[in-house]
Design a protein around this motif. Structure first.
Motif, PDB file in Angstrom:
ATOM      1  N   MET A  37      74.068 120.869 -35.018  1.00 42.17           N
ATOM      2  CA  MET A  37      74.097 120.025 -33.830  1.00 42.17           C
ATOM      3  C   MET A  37      73.322 120.685 -32.693  1.00 42.17           C
ATOM      4  O   MET A  37      72.436 120.085 -32.094  1.00 42.17           O
ATOM      5  CB  MET A  37      75.539 119.750 -33.405  1.00 42.17           C
ATOM      6  N   ILE A  38      73.661 121.940 -32.383  1.00 42.44           N
ATOM      7  CA  ILE A  38      72.958 122.718 -31.360  1.00 42.44           C
ATOM      8  C   ILE A  38      72.315 123.910 -32.057  1.00 42.44           C
ATOM      9  O   ILE A  38      73.002 124.706 -32.682  1.00 42.44           O
ATOM     10  CB  ILE A  38      73.920 123.243 -30.268  1.00 42.44           C
ATOM     11  N   GLN A  39      70.992 124.012 -31.945  1.00 40.62           N
ATOM     12  CA  GLN A  39      70.272 125.162 -32.501  1.00 40.62           C
ATOM     13  C   GLN A  39      69.470 125.769 -31.359  1.00 40.62           C
ATOM     14  O   GLN A  39      68.524 125.156 -30.859  1.00 40.62           O
ATOM     15  CB  GLN A  39      69.358 124.735 -33.648  1.00 40.62           C
ATOM     16  N   ALA A  40      69.864 126.956 -30.928  1.00 43.62           N
ATOM     17  CA  ALA A  40      69.286 127.502 -29.703  1.00 43.62           C
ATOM     18  C   ALA A  40      68.971 128.982 -29.856  1.00 43.62           C
ATOM     19  O   ALA A  40      69.722 129.739 -30.465  1.00 43.62           O
ATOM     20  CB  ALA A  40      70.249 127.289 -28.540  1.00 43.62           C
ATOM     21  N   LYS A  41      67.841 129.371 -29.253  1.00 44.57           N
ATOM     22  CA  LYS A  41      67.366 130.748 -29.333  1.00 44.57           C
ATOM     23  C   LYS A  41      67.124 131.274 -27.919  1.00 44.57           C
ATOM     24  O   LYS A  41      66.499 130.613 -27.099  1.00 44.57           O
ATOM     25  CB  LYS A  41      66.068 130.801 -30.138  1.00 44.57           C
ATOM     26  N   LYS A  42      67.633 132.472 -27.670  1.00 44.65           N
ATOM     27  CA  LYS A  42      67.477 133.112 -26.361  1.00 44.65           C
ATOM     28  C   LYS A  42      67.831 132.141 -25.242  1.00 44.65           C
ATOM     29  O   LYS A  42      67.005 131.766 -24.398  1.00 44.65           O
ATOM     30  CB  LYS A  42      66.061 133.650 -26.188  1.00 44.65           C
ATOM     31  N   ILE A  43      69.087 131.735 -25.222  1.00 43.48           N
ATOM     32  CA  ILE A  43      69.525 130.695 -24.302  1.00 43.48           C
ATOM     33  C   ILE A  43      70.782 131.131 -23.559  1.00 43.48           C
ATOM     34  O   ILE A  43      71.675 131.755 -24.140  1.00 43.48           O
ATOM     35  CB  ILE A  43      69.791 129.371 -25.064  1.00 43.48           C
ATOM     36  N   ASN A  44      70.834 130.818 -22.290  1.00 43.23           N
ATOM     37  CA  ASN A  44      72.056 130.967 -21.496  1.00 43.23           C
ATOM     38  C   ASN A  44      72.563 129.574 -21.139  1.00 43.23           C
ATOM     39  O   ASN A  44      71.856 128.819 -20.455  1.00 43.23           O
ATOM     40  CB  ASN A  44      71.791 131.740 -20.204  1.00 43.23           C
ATOM     41  N   PHE A  45      73.738 129.240 -21.609  1.00 46.16           N
ATOM     42  CA  PHE A  45      74.415 128.031 -21.156  1.00 46.16           C
ATOM     43  C   PHE A  45      75.319 128.429 -19.995  1.00 46.16           C
ATOM     44  O   PHE A  45      76.329 129.112 -20.185  1.00 46.16           O
ATOM     45  CB  PHE A  45      75.241 127.410 -22.287  1.00 46.16           C
ATOM     46  N   ASN A  46      74.940 128.006 -18.796  1.00 47.80           N
ATOM     47  CA  ASN A  46      75.693 128.344 -17.587  1.00 47.80           C
ATOM     48  C   ASN A  46      76.440 127.095 -17.120  1.00 47.80           C
ATOM     49  O   ASN A  46      75.827 126.147 -16.618  1.00 47.80           O
ATOM     50  CB  ASN A  46      74.738 128.830 -16.494  1.00 47.80           C
ATOM     51  N   ILE A  47      77.755 127.093 -17.277  1.00 53.02           N
ATOM     52  CA  ILE A  47      78.557 125.885 -17.062  1.00 53.02           C
ATOM     53  C   ILE A  47      79.647 126.192 -16.038  1.00 53.02           C
ATOM     54  O   ILE A  47      80.491 127.065 -16.262  1.00 53.02           O
ATOM     55  CB  ILE A  47      79.186 125.406 -18.384  1.00 53.02           C
ATOM     56  N   ASP A  48      79.634 125.468 -14.919  1.00 56.37           N
ATOM     57  CA  ASP A  48      80.606 125.709 -13.862  1.00 56.37           C
ATOM     58  C   ASP A  48      81.354 124.425 -13.536  1.00 56.37           C
ATOM     59  O   ASP A  48      80.766 123.455 -13.070  1.00 56.37           O
ATOM     60  CB  ASP A  48      79.915 126.236 -12.600  1.00 56.37           C
ATOM     61  N   ASN A  49      82.657 124.433 -13.804  1.00 59.61           N
ATOM     62  CA  ASN A  49      83.526 123.309 -13.455  1.00 59.61           C
ATOM     63  C   ASN A  49      82.990 121.976 -13.995  1.00 59.61           C
ATOM     64  O   ASN A  49      82.774 121.022 -13.243  1.00 59.61           O
ATOM     65  CB  ASN A  49      83.689 123.227 -11.934  1.00 59.61           C
ATOM     66  N   PRO A  50      82.762 121.879 -15.303  1.00 60.02           N
ATOM     67  CA  PRO A  50      82.205 120.644 -15.858  1.00 60.02           C
ATOM     68  C   PRO A  50      83.235 119.523 -15.856  1.00 60.02           C
ATOM     69  O   PRO A  50      84.447 119.759 -15.777  1.00 60.02           O
ATOM     70  CB  PRO A  50      81.865 121.049 -17.293  1.00 60.02           C
ATOM     71  N   LYS A  51      82.743 118.294 -15.967  1.00 56.11           N
ATOM     72  CA  LYS A  51      83.650 117.180 -16.228  1.00 56.11           C
ATOM     73  C   LYS A  51      83.963 117.134 -17.722  1.00 56.11           C
ATOM     74  O   LYS A  51      85.124 117.156 -18.129  1.00 56.11           O
ATOM     75  CB  LYS A  51      83.032 115.857 -15.777  1.00 56.11           C
ATOM     76  N   THR A  52      82.895 117.100 -18.549  1.00 57.63           N
ATOM     77  CA  THR A  52      83.085 117.026 -19.998  1.00 57.63           C
ATOM     78  C   THR A  52      81.930 117.734 -20.715  1.00 57.63           C
ATOM     79  O   THR A  52      80.766 117.497 -20.397  1.00 57.63           O
ATOM     80  CB  THR A  52      83.127 115.558 -20.476  1.00 57.63           C
ATOM     81  N   ILE A  53      82.274 118.582 -21.659  1.00 52.15           N
ATOM     82  CA  ILE A  53      81.305 119.117 -22.625  1.00 52.15           C
ATOM     83  C   ILE A  53      81.873 118.745 -23.989  1.00 52.15           C
ATOM     84  O   ILE A  53      82.952 119.211 -24.370  1.00 52.15           O
ATOM     85  CB  ILE A  53      81.151 120.651 -22.524  1.00 52.15           C
ATOM     86  N   ASP A  54      81.162 117.905 -24.735  1.00 54.76           N
ATOM     87  CA  ASP A  54      81.730 117.349 -25.964  1.00 54.76           C
ATOM     88  C   ASP A  54      80.698 117.411 -27.081  1.00 54.76           C
ATOM     89  O   ASP A  54      79.678 116.723 -27.046  1.00 54.76           O
ATOM     90  CB  ASP A  54      82.157 115.896 -25.722  1.00 54.76           C
ATOM     91  N   PHE A  55      80.950 118.260 -28.076  1.00 57.93           N
ATOM     92  CA  PHE A  55      80.114 118.350 -29.270  1.00 57.93           C
ATOM     93  C   PHE A  55      80.924 117.752 -30.424  1.00 57.93           C
ATOM     94  O   PHE A  55      81.865 118.367 -30.920  1.00 57.93           O
ATOM     95  CB  PHE A  55      79.741 119.797 -29.582  1.00 57.93           C
ATOM     96  N   ASP A  56      80.555 116.543 -30.837  1.00 58.24           N
ATOM     97  CA  ASP A  56      81.369 115.788 -31.788  1.00 58.24           C
ATOM     98  C   ASP A  56      80.558 115.477 -33.045  1.00 58.24           C
ATOM     99  O   ASP A  56      79.692 114.605 -33.049  1.00 58.24           O
ATOM    100  CB  ASP A  56      81.856 114.490 -31.137  1.00 58.24           C
ATOM    101  N   GLY A  57      80.856 116.226 -34.111  1.00 63.60           N
ATOM    102  CA  GLY A  57      80.182 116.007 -35.387  1.00 63.60           C
ATOM    103  C   GLY A  57      81.119 115.508 -36.466  1.00 63.60           C
ATOM    104  O   GLY A  57      80.841 115.663 -37.657  1.00 63.60           O
ATOM    105  N   ARG A  58      82.214 114.884 -36.082  1.00 67.52           N
ATOM    106  CA  ARG A  58      83.259 114.511 -37.055  1.00 67.52           C
ATOM    107  C   ARG A  58      82.788 113.489 -38.085  1.00 67.52           C
ATOM    108  O   ARG A  58      83.351 113.414 -39.182  1.00 67.52           O
ATOM    109  CB  ARG A  58      84.480 113.977 -36.310  1.00 67.52           C
ATOM    110  N   LYS A  59      81.772 112.690 -37.754  1.00 70.43           N
ATOM    111  CA  LYS A  59      81.340 111.641 -38.679  1.00 70.43           C
ATOM    112  C   LYS A  59      80.365 112.139 -39.745  1.00 70.43           C
ATOM    113  O   LYS A  59      79.937 111.374 -40.609  1.00 70.43           O
ATOM    114  CB  LYS A  59      80.706 110.490 -37.894  1.00 70.43           C
TER     115      LYS A  59
END
Length: 451
Positions: A184-206
């Motif tokens: 789903m997420i393929q990332a190289k040399k990455i900073n995910f900087n997340i401050d007080n989010p509303k929603t972060i949703d990674f949904d691969g259930r299907k």
């Protein structure tokens, strides 16, 4: 989107309050931009380290629509270099402005290696501003094998990409069907900087063959209060999560040097046991869905009461706050009465007066021994919910009429009418800030010229 002038950095700009939808069909038509070195087909392709800036309160949708007998193989959005003429000094940027939404949607299977969002060059910055949303959705996926989000594929050895999510921002990635083995997420040399989010949703259930995160020198940092929920792969058919870590104050995950298994998990929470459990059991390689939900800030307002205890505004203090929030009330810094309500927060050593209803309304009956209020006094309402708090103030307003004694006045019939003030003596006002009195006849002064 491409600029073939080496000295000019391309910019694709969408203004405020705009609504833009771009849809492409099948796999025919244009292949790639001028000067590109690959034939990756896209809906929006910002090349030469360009910028894609969406203004405030706008919606942009890039969608590859399914076509009969063909693969809807377009990449909804890519930011790339592609041309060797591009100066490395250009800093590619994508920004979704405050309150705006970017939808990237694929309605068909993609070729191997193709994704829905590709940020493939040096120094990429992706910003989701306050209250903004990025939706990435894959439908009719079939045997699609490419990652849905690919970041930093060609990042240089000394450079990192930054994916920034501001307060109230949302990042939603969802696979709605398919059977291809994919990340789903393929990332190289990455900073995910997340401050007080509303929603972060990674949904691969299907798609049971989905790995949520494959990182290479990947770092994810979520700050401010948030809840985390997870669905292990064996529980992917359940509506509610199996695992939860609530009231986290910090969560950090690293993938180094690379792989789907996190090399480091750390965090803190209001309850230490929660943080300890998160560190041991947060393992995205075993999850079909992970959901981060920020704790909303407390928003509170208090209405201005009055100094007239014979009307409702002089008997109650009313206002609005988050649903279910506890509220504490003060008059000129002094607590009203004897509050009795407690919360489970060691920092809150003073009790509360009322709890807001489902609509967020609160009302407090002022104790009789604290009436009447006096015009100009300050009322403070302090609201608390889920370990967050805020306060608001209002001034008591003057709604008590002044009083005075009748003062007889004698004159000759037919004389010009005197000023109304001659009929009143000893005027009094409960408002200590009264700057003087004004007087007016109750009779229409236009018909009362003489006595």
């Amino acid at each position: 989107y491409y600029a073939d002038i080496p000295s000019q950095q391309p910019e694709l700009l969408v203004g405020d309050n705009a609504n833009v939808k771009i849809t492409t069909y099948g796999d025919s038509g244009e292949d790639y931009g001028i000067g590109a070195t690959s034939s990756l087909r896209t809906v929006i392709d910002v090349q030469r380290h360009g910028k894609f800036i969406i203004g405030e309160n706008s919606t942009v949708t890039a969608e590859s629509a399914s076509a009969s007998g063909k693969k809807a193989n377009r990449v909804p959005y890519r930011n790339s270099r592609n041309s060797p003429l591009t100066p490395y000094s250009y800093k590619p940027e994508t920004t979704i402005g405050k309150g705006s939404t970017l939808n990237l949607i694929s309605n068909g299977a993609t070729y191997a290696g193709d994704g829905l969002l590709i940020l493939d060059q040096n120094d990429q910055t992706f910003n989701i501003e306050e209250g903004a949303t990025l939706n990435i959705i894959s439908r009719n996926s079939g045997d699609s094998k490419g990652p849905m989000v690919e970041i930093g594929k060609n990042v240089g050895s000394q450079n990192r990409a930054n994916f920034n999510i501001k307060s109230g921002g949302s990042f939603i990635v969802r696979i709605e069907d398919g059977y291809g083995v994919r990340n789903m997420i393929q990332a190289k040399k990455i900073n995910f900087n997340i401050d007080n989010p509303k929603t972060i949703d990674f949904d691969g259930r299907k798609n049971s063959n989905t790995t949520l995160i494959y990182g290479e020198d990947y770092f994810q940092n979520v700050t401010n209060l948030h809840n985390i929920y997870a669905w292990p792969k064996e529980d992917r058919d359940l509506e509610k999560p199996t695992l939860s870590w609530e009231l986290m104050t910090l969560s950090q995950v690293s993938h180094f040097p690379k792989g789907s298994v996190a090399s480091s998990v750390s965090g803190s929470a209001i309850n230490k046991k929660t943080a300890d459990d998160f560190i041991v059991n947060y393992q995205t390689q075993n999850f079909s869905r992970v959901l981060f939900e920020g704790i909303p800030e407390v928003e509170i307002a208090v209405d201005s009461p009055s100094d007239n205890q014979n009307i409702p505004s002089g008997q109650k203090i009313t206002g609005r706050v988050n649903s279910g929030a506890h509220v504490r009330l003060y008059k000129d810094g002094v607590l009203f009465g004897n509050p009795t309500l407690s919360v489970e927060d060691d920092r809150e050593n003073t009790k509360f007066h009322v709890i807001a209803d489902e609509a967020g309304n609160f009302s407090y009956d002022i104790p009789s021994d604290m009436l009447p209020l006096v015009a100009g006094q300050e009322i403070k309402a302090y609201g608390w919910k889920d370990y967050k708090s805020n306060e608001a103030t209002a001034k008591v307003i003057d709604k008590t009429p002044p009083t005075g004694e009748a003062d007889p006045f004698y004159t000759v019939i037919g004389s010009s009418k005197p000023d109304a003030s001659v009929f009143v003596k000893n005027p009094q006002d409960s408002n200590p800030m009264n700057g003087g009195f004004s007087y007016k006849y109750k009779t229409d002064e236009n018909t009362l010229n003489t006595l």
